[in-house]
Design a protein around this motif. Sequence first.
Motif: not given
Length: 175
Positions: A107-111, A124-128, A113-117
């Motif tokens: 989830e941290n790797i994906l976040m 939007d993206a969120k980690i829960v 990636e999302f933040e730099s996209a």
Amino acid sequence: MKYCAFLRGVNVKGTNMKMIDVCQVFKEAGVNDVISILASGNIIFSSDKKPEYLKIILEKAMSEHFSYEAFLFIKSHEETEHFWNGNPFEKNEDFHIYAFVGIDGVENILMNEFESAVKTENEDAKIVNHIFYWQVPKGNTLDSSFGKVLGKKSLKDQFTSRNINTFEKIVKKMN
């Protein structure tokens, strides 16, 4: 215990498999009460074995039977319910919502990636609870900058994703 196996790379890029055949491979690998949900590689089954062991034997069985490098992620009934219940986004006809199943910490790797996209409007993206959720306007899933991470070869053994509606169907079948 009841589990769901989430297979990665089913029916994409020349890897075509019928779910009835996948279920048979699972049965022959020694698990019980095997059923599939949709054609996207969601297999519900029961077993007394630990998920770590099941992952090894099921990936090996799938790889050998279908002649491809199989990756799957096994979640218990309770863990699968968390994907559905933890969704932070409101249902909206204009958006797809995806939850990502994978290895610990993905989830941290994906976040990252999302933040730099580059994002589309309202993406939007969120980690829960250690689960990565992604909301994207319909029609933009594969065109979005983040959507390209779905096919990244360096991450293929680390996660798979499902539309949140798929989790709803899986949870209903598991109950």
